[in-house]
Design a protein around this motif. Structure first.
Motif, PDB file in Angstrom:
ATOM      1  N   THR A 261      81.551-105.087 -94.518  1.00 28.55           N
ATOM      2  CA  THR A 261      80.407-104.744 -93.873  1.00 28.55           C
ATOM      3  C   THR A 261      79.330-105.913 -94.997  1.00 28.55           C
ATOM      4  O   THR A 261      77.726-106.126 -93.770  1.00 28.55           O
ATOM      5  CB  THR A 261      80.445-102.926 -94.553  1.00 28.55           C
ATOM      6  N   ILE A 265      76.160-107.476 -92.642  1.00 28.08           N
ATOM      7  CA  ILE A 265      74.727-107.404 -92.557  1.00 28.08           C
ATOM      8  C   ILE A 265      74.242-108.826 -93.043  1.00 28.08           C
ATOM      9  O   ILE A 265      72.991-108.585 -92.162  1.00 28.08           O
ATOM     10  CB  ILE A 265      74.323-106.230 -93.315  1.00 28.08           C
ATOM     11  N   TYR A 268      73.968-110.337 -89.412  1.00 26.60           N
ATOM     12  CA  TYR A 268      72.841-109.337 -88.823  1.00 26.60           C
ATOM     13  C   TYR A 268      71.754-110.216 -89.263  1.00 26.60           C
ATOM     14  O   TYR A 268      70.802-109.945 -88.178  1.00 26.60           O
ATOM     15  CB  TYR A 268      73.066-107.670 -88.671  1.00 26.60           C
ATOM     16  N   PHE A 280      82.108-106.097 -88.837  1.00 26.01           N
ATOM     17  CA  PHE A 280      81.490-104.961 -88.610  1.00 26.01           C
ATOM     18  C   PHE A 280      82.956-104.312 -88.466  1.00 26.01           C
ATOM     19  O   PHE A 280      83.169-103.213 -88.925  1.00 26.01           O
ATOM     20  CB  PHE A 280      80.617-103.856 -87.769  1.00 26.01           C
ATOM     21  N   GLN A 299      78.603 -95.519 -92.104  1.00 29.41           N
ATOM     22  CA  GLN A 299      77.741 -97.019 -92.279  1.00 29.41           C
ATOM     23  C   GLN A 299      78.439 -97.572 -91.659  1.00 29.41           C
ATOM     24  O   GLN A 299      77.408 -98.591 -90.264  1.00 29.41           O
ATOM     25  CB  GLN A 299      77.954 -96.717 -94.210  1.00 29.41           C
ATOM     26  N   ASN A 303      76.164 -99.272 -88.399  1.00 28.78           N
ATOM     27  CA  ASN A 303      76.074-100.717 -88.289  1.00 28.78           C
ATOM     28  C   ASN A 303      76.179-101.073 -87.067  1.00 28.78           C
ATOM     29  O   ASN A 303      75.901-102.059 -86.100  1.00 28.78           O
ATOM     30  CB  ASN A 303      76.857-101.623 -89.454  1.00 28.78           C
TER      31      ASN A 303
END
Length: 398
Positions: A261, A265, A268, A280, A299, A303
């Motif tokens: 994860t 991010i 991202y 993800f 979460q 996401n």
């Protein structure tokens, strides 16, 4: 109950104790394989007066296993039994209480109950004048205050714990854990340089520990701190790569989910939408979906919704965000609920569903305003206020 049976239970507990003493990957795999048998021994140990205290002492050492593997729902009732059985043994009861408080706060969102439990644990530690135990209860108090976004109190408890741990022999792992705690408290306040300093110190200490998962967790938090600054994104990727390498072949399935994860991010933040989406999806494992870790499920759904929004895949993004929102509500997690509601507002606005989008923005702004000390919450407040204003400005122009 005859002495022979009691001795059998004692022998069984000693065997489990040897495994629990290290809690390295091999030990966790052994505990996992024989988990139901372990629970049986613990229930028997708590039932027999002669074995209650060694059983409770073993349970203190098993806290990390329970967190790592996601078994807190079945563990909390056992903890209640152990706490009751250890009434009159303050040091042991205090350690059981801080695990109970931590699990209730971290995994169920029962923060007020957890605060009261930790207060009792600290009082017990002071009663027996055990400085090491007091430091441990202060550490867990800091963890819980951090979860409540009470950063000043969290930092105060953690600093007090750190000072006490540094006065105690053989406290390296506790010092590392407390520095880690201080690092993410600083990060949530937007104090990036301080956070990096604490987390770098924590990483250095965990490199001396055989439990590589603890190093992986510290590297993950250091990565999160790094990717808050676009100039440090490559440092973040290096930390994430090392963290995943440390646990790739381990039984730490939930930690793998968190590191993947984190990787998503980081992509991202770089606006690398396909790479973020792939990370993800890789993190959204069957193990996670079958675990009680509602927070991580929420979460990931959030996401996935956000990255799909960036790809203008509105319907799928909406579905994921609508999946996340009730999970955050169930955990009383207003900060992340506000984030997901604001994201849903953006998705709905993109689909010209302006009335519901406005309702989402309004609730998100109310929720996020509760966290004035949280740097991320303040950033989201500004973003969603702007989104709401543009929503109705566009409406007036039409």
């Amino acid at each position: 109950m005859n002495d022979y049976y009691i001795e059998l239970v004692h022998n069984g507990l000693r065997g489990w104790q040897k495994i629990a003493d290290s809690l390295d990957d091999e030990a966790i795999a052994a505990l996992e394989e024989r988990r139901l048998n372990l629970y049986h021994f613990l229930e028997e140990g708590l039932r027999l007066e002669a074995t209650q205290q060694p059983t409770a002492a073993l349970m203190v050492k098993l806290g990390e296993f329970i967190v790592t593997r996601g078994y807190w729902e079945e563990w909390l009732p056992l903890l209640e039994q152990a706490i009751a059985a250890c009434n009159g043994t303050p040091a042991l009861q205090a350690r059981l209480l801080y695990w109970q408080g931590y699990l209730l706060a971290e995994k169920r969102g029962c923060h007020e109950e957890a605060v009261a439990i930790l207060q009792t644990a600290r009082q017990l530690a002071q009663t027996v004048a055990d400085q090491r135990l007091l430091a441990e209860t202060l550490f867990f108090s800091g963890e819980i205050q951090h979860q409540m976004h009470q950063y000043d109190a969290a930092s105060r408890y953690a600093r007090e714990a750190l000072a006490l741990f540094r006065q105690q022999p053989a406290s390296g792992s506790w010092v590392a854990a407390t520095l880690h705690c201080l690092g993410y408290i600083a990060r949530h306040q937007g104090e990036w340089d301080t956070a990096v300093q604490y987390l770098t110190e924590s990483v250095a200490l965990w490199r001396q520990d055989a439990r590589t998962v603890r190093l992986a967790r510290a590297l993950l938090d250091l990565a999160i701190t790094y990717y808050s600054n676009p100039d440090n994104i490559e440092k973040a990727h290096l930390c994430l790569a090392e963290a995943y390498q440390l646990i790739a072949d381990s039984p730490h399935e939930l930690d793998k989910v968190r590191v993947l994860t984190g990787r998503g991010i980081a992509y991202y933040r770089q606006k690398a939408w396909p790479e973020a989406l792939a990370a993800f999806h890789q993190a959204n494992t069957p193990y996670l979906q079958n675990s009680p870790d509602i927070l991580m499920q929420a979460q990931l759904a959030n996401n996935l919704g956000n990255v799909l929004y960036e790809q203008q895949r509105w319907a799928v993004a909406e579905a994921y965000l609508r999946q996340a929102i009730p999970l955050w509500r169930a955990q009383n997690n207003d900060l992340h609920l506000g984030n997901s509601l604001g994201s849903l507002g953006k998705v709905l606005a993109a689909q010209a569903n302006k009335q519901e989008a406005d309702e989402c923005f309004a609730e998100a702004l109310t929720l996020l305003a509760q966290f004035p000390q949280n740097q991320w919450a303040n950033k989201l407040l500004a973003e969603f206020r702007d989104c709401r204003q543009r929503l109705w400005s566009n409406h007036e122009e039409e």
